[in-house]
Motif scaffolding. Structure first.
Motif, PDB file in Angstrom:
ATOM      1  N   PHE A 314      40.084  75.080  40.553  1.00 15.88           N
ATOM      2  CA  PHE A 314      38.390  75.348  40.408  1.00 15.88           C
ATOM      3  C   PHE A 314      38.159  76.731  40.610  1.00 15.88           C
ATOM      4  CE2 PHE A 314      38.781  70.910  41.430  1.00 15.88           C
ATOM      5  CZ  PHE A 314      38.043  70.203  40.346  1.00 15.88           C
ATOM      6  N   GLY A 329      33.391  76.107  30.735  1.00 16.27           N
ATOM      7  CA  GLY A 329      33.443  76.756  32.291  1.00 16.27           C
ATOM      8  C   GLY A 329      34.593  77.991  32.017  1.00 16.27           C
ATOM      9  N   TRP A 330      34.701  78.706  33.279  1.00 16.61           N
ATOM     10  CA  TRP A 330      35.562  79.935  33.141  1.00 16.61           C
ATOM     11  C   TRP A 330      36.790  79.753  34.086  1.00 16.61           C
ATOM     12  CZ3 TRP A 330      36.561  81.109  38.411  1.00 16.61           C
ATOM     13  CH2 TRP A 330      35.639  80.674  39.035  1.00 16.61           C
ATOM     14  N   ASN A 334      36.892  72.316  35.785  1.00 17.67           N
ATOM     15  CA  ASN A 334      35.625  72.014  35.896  1.00 17.67           C
ATOM     16  C   ASN A 334      35.558  70.542  36.334  1.00 17.67           C
ATOM     17  OD1 ASN A 334      34.765  70.230  33.656  1.00 17.67           O
ATOM     18  ND2 ASN A 334      35.096  72.146  32.302  1.00 17.67           N
ATOM     19  N   TRP A 335      34.109  70.351  36.938  1.00 13.16           N
ATOM     20  CA  TRP A 335      33.856  69.039  37.363  1.00 13.16           C
ATOM     21  C   TRP A 335      34.092  67.907  36.474  1.00 13.16           C
ATOM     22  CZ3 TRP A 335      35.391  67.195  41.791  1.00 13.16           C
ATOM     23  CH2 TRP A 335      35.116  66.108  42.234  1.00 13.16           C
ATOM     24  N   ASP A 336      33.751  68.146  35.026  1.00 15.79           N
ATOM     25  CA  ASP A 336      33.718  67.247  34.125  1.00 15.79           C
ATOM     26  C   ASP A 336      35.329  66.695  34.007  1.00 15.79           C
ATOM     27  OD1 ASP A 336      31.221  67.002  33.675  1.00 15.79           O
ATOM     28  OD2 ASP A 336      31.134  68.493  31.871  1.00 15.79           O
ATOM     29  N   ASP A 337      36.204  67.572  34.060  1.00 18.51           N
ATOM     30  CA  ASP A 337      37.681  67.331  34.110  1.00 18.51           C
ATOM     31  C   ASP A 337      37.993  66.563  35.131  1.00 18.51           C
ATOM     32  OD1 ASP A 337      38.071  69.167  31.805  1.00 18.51           O
ATOM     33  OD2 ASP A 337      38.310  70.838  33.403  1.00 18.51           O
TER      34      ASP A 337
END
Length: 481
Positions: A314, A329-330, A334-337
Motif C-alpha cells: 500500500f 490509486g497510486w 488499494n483497499w478495494d483490492d
C-alpha cells in the motif's frame, strides 16, 4: 498460498448440509446433558458438545464454514472454561495475522500478473518434449503455490495448459496429464512453506499455543521442501506413465507457450516493484534467524515480516502510466483490492485456534489422552501411518482445514498418552491434509481442473488413488524414520 479447501458452489443446501443442520445440534445437546465421565469436569463435556457441533457443521457445511467458525465466541463463554478475552484472542493470533499478510501480498502478485510471467518462463525451460512439458507445468504450479493460493494458481494455469494441449494435438491423454498435473502440484507445492496452505499455519499455531514449540518459516521449509521434492516427481511419474512424445506436437506446444510469454511484453514497472517487494519479504522470512541477531531486528517475527510486506504493497507507488491504472490509486494495492482477501479463511483459523485452546483449558485434551493410553504400545511409525492415512482419505470428502482443526486436540492428546513427540504427529497430519487427490470436491485445484471437462472422474480417481498411496508412504517414512 493454498487454501486447499474444498469448494462448493450451490444455490440451496444439499442433503448433507440439511442433515448436518439437524444432526450437529442434536449430538451437541445429547453430549451436553449427559453426565460427565470420571476424570472430566462438566466444562469439558460442554466444550466437547461445541467441538462436535462445529465438526459436524464444518464437515457438512450446514452453514458457511466461516459462520461456524464464529461459534466459539458465542458458545464457549457459556461453558465457563475461559474468559471471553481468552476465547476471542486466538482470532488475532500471530498465525492468523501471518496468513492475512500473505494473502495481501499474493493479491499484489496476481493484480500485476507477475505470477503469469513466472509460470510461462518456467514452462519454456522444459523444451520440446511432452513429458518434460508436463513436468514444467507441474514445477511452475508448485513454485507459485508455495506463495499464493493453490486455487488461484490452478485457475491461472489450467487455461494455459488446455491451450497448449490443443496446439500440440495431444488429445485427451495429454490434456488430462497437464490438467491433473496442475491440480496435484498446486496442492503439493503448498506443503513447502508455512503460507503455502492453511493447514501448515494451523499446525504451527496449535504447537505454539499448546506446547510452546515455535517453528520458524525457515524451519518449516527445511522439512516441507524435501517432501515436495520427493512427491512432485512421484506425481509426474504417475501422470506421464505411457505418455508418448511427438516432436511436432511438442514444438507446437512450445510455440504456444512462447507466444503467450511474448504477448506479455517486457516486465512492467508495477511487476518489477511487486517482484522486489516480494523478494525482500521472502528473503527476510528465510533469513529471519540471522536477522534477529542484529539488535535493530531482535523483535522480528514471521508475522511481522508478513504484515510489513502487506503494508509495503500500500506504500510502494505502482509507477504505471497506463490510463486504466490511474483511477485505482497510486500504490501497488488499494483497499478495494484488499477486499479480495478470503476473510472467511481468516475467521476459520481464529475459530479453530479458539476451540483448540478451550479443549486444552477444559481438561478435555487430558481426558482424551488418558483414554488413548493403550496406544502407547504401538510403534510411533505405525501411529503416524494411521494418522496420515485417515486424514488423507477423510479430506477427500471433508474440508482439509476443518479436518485439521477437529483432529488437532485429539492428536495432541494421543501424543501425550503415547509419549510420542507431538511434532511427529501434528506436522505429518498437516502435510496429509493437503494431499487429497482422488475427487473433484477434495480441493479447490481438483475442482478447477475437473471443471475443464477434459477427463472423467474415473481417471482422476485412478491416478489420485495411487498418488494418495504414495503420499501415505512418503510422509510416513519421512517423519517416522
Amino acid at each position: 498460498m493454498s487454501n486447499g479447501d474444498r469448494q462448493t458452489a450451490v444455490s440451496r443446501p444439499g442433503l448433507a448440509a440439511r442433515l448436518g443442520l439437524v444432526i450437529g445440534p442434536a449430538l451437541a445437546i445429547l453430549i451436553a446433558v449427559l453426565p460427565a465421565p470420571e476424570g472430566l469436569e462438566r466444562g469439558g463435556m460442554l466444550v466437547a458438545a461445541v467441538l462436535v457441533l462445529m465438526a459436524v457443521w464444518w464437515a457438512t457445511e450446514a452453514i458457511p464454514i466461516a459462520a461456524t467458525s464464529l461459534l466459539p465466541l458465542g458458545l464457549l463463554p457459556l461453558t465457563g472454561v475461559a474468559s471471553l478475552g481468552a476465547i476471542a484472542a486466538p482470532y488475532a493470533d500471530s498465525v492468523v495475522l501471518l496468513l492475512l499478510g500473505g494473502f495481501i501480498m499474493a493479491i499484489g502478485i496476481e493484480k500485476w500478473h507477475l505470477h503469469r510471467r513466472i509460470a510461462l518462463n518456467v514452462l519454456l525451460l522444459s523444451g520440446a518434449r511432452l513429458k518434460l512439458l508436463a513436468g514444467g507445468f507441474m514445477l511452475a504450479t508448485a513454485l507459485l503455490s508455495m506463495w499464493i493460493s493453490n486455487t488461484a494458481t490452478s485457475l491461472m494455469m489450467a487455461p494455459i495448459a488446455l491451450s497448449v494441449a490443443v496446439a500440440a494435438g495431444g488429445g485427451p491423454r495429454l490434456a488430462s496429464a497437464l490438467l491433473l498435473g496442475i491440480a496435484y502440484s498446486a496442492s503439493i507445492g503448498g506443503l513447502a512453506t508455512p503460507v503455502g496452505t492453511p493447514t501448515n499455519l494451523i499446525a504451527m499455531g496449535w504447537l505454539r499455543e499448546n506446547t510452546d514449540i515455535e517453528i520458524s518459516f525457515r524451519e518449516w521449509m527445511s522439512f516441507g521442501l524435501p517432501v515436495v521434492l520427493i512427491m512432485l516427481p512421484m506425481a509426474w511419474l504417475i501422470l506421464t506413465w505411457g505418455l508418448k512424445s511427438d516432436a511436432a506436437a511438442a514444438k507446437a506446444a512450445e510455440a504456444t507457450i512462447r507466444g503467450q510469454r511474448n504477448a506479455l511484453g517486457r516486465m512492467t514497472i508495477p511487476e518489477s516493484r511487486v517482484a522486489i517487494v516480494f523478494g525482500v519479504i521472502a528473503l527476510a522470512w528465510i533469513t529471519r534467524e540471522q536477522l534477529v541477531q542484529i539488535p535493530l531486528f531482535a523483535g522480528l517475527t514471521d508475522m511481522g515480516i508478513a504484515i510489513l510486506g502487506a503494508i509495503l504493497m500500500f506504500l510502494v507507488p505502482h509507477g504505471s502510466r497506463e490510463p486504466e491504472h490511474q483511477p485505482g490509486g497510486w500504490a501497488l494495492l488499494n483497499w478495494d483490492d484488499a477486499k479480495a482477501v478470503p476473510w472467511d479463511v481468516v475467521l476459520l483459523f481464529g475459530g479453530g485456534l479458539s476451540l483448540a485452546a478451550a479443549v486444552q483449558a477444559s481438561g478435555l485434551a487430558g481426558y482424551l489422552g488418558n483414554s488413548l493410553a493403550e496406544l502407547a504400545a504401538v510403534p510411533p511409525i505405525v501411529l503416524i501411518f494411521m494418522v496420515v492415512t485417515i486424514i488423507i482419505f477423510l479430506t477427500e470428502i471433508m474440508s482439509n482445514v476443518a479436518a485439521m482443526t477437529t483432529f488437532l486436540p485429539i492428536l495432541g492428546a494421543l501424543a501425550t498418552a503415547t509419549g510420542v513427540d507431538v511434532r511427529s504427529l501434528i506436522i505429518p497430519c498437516a502435510m496429509a491434509a493437503s494431499c487429497a487427490f482422488m475427487l473433484p470436491i477434495a480441493t479447490g485445484p481438483n475442482a478447477v481442473v475437473f471443471g475443464m471437462r477434459q477427463f472423467s472422474i474415473g481417471r482422476m480417481m485412478k491416478s489420485g488413488f495411487w498418488l494418495n498411496v504414495a503420499c501415505v508412504i512418503i510422509v510416513t517414512l519421512y517423519f517416522g524414520l
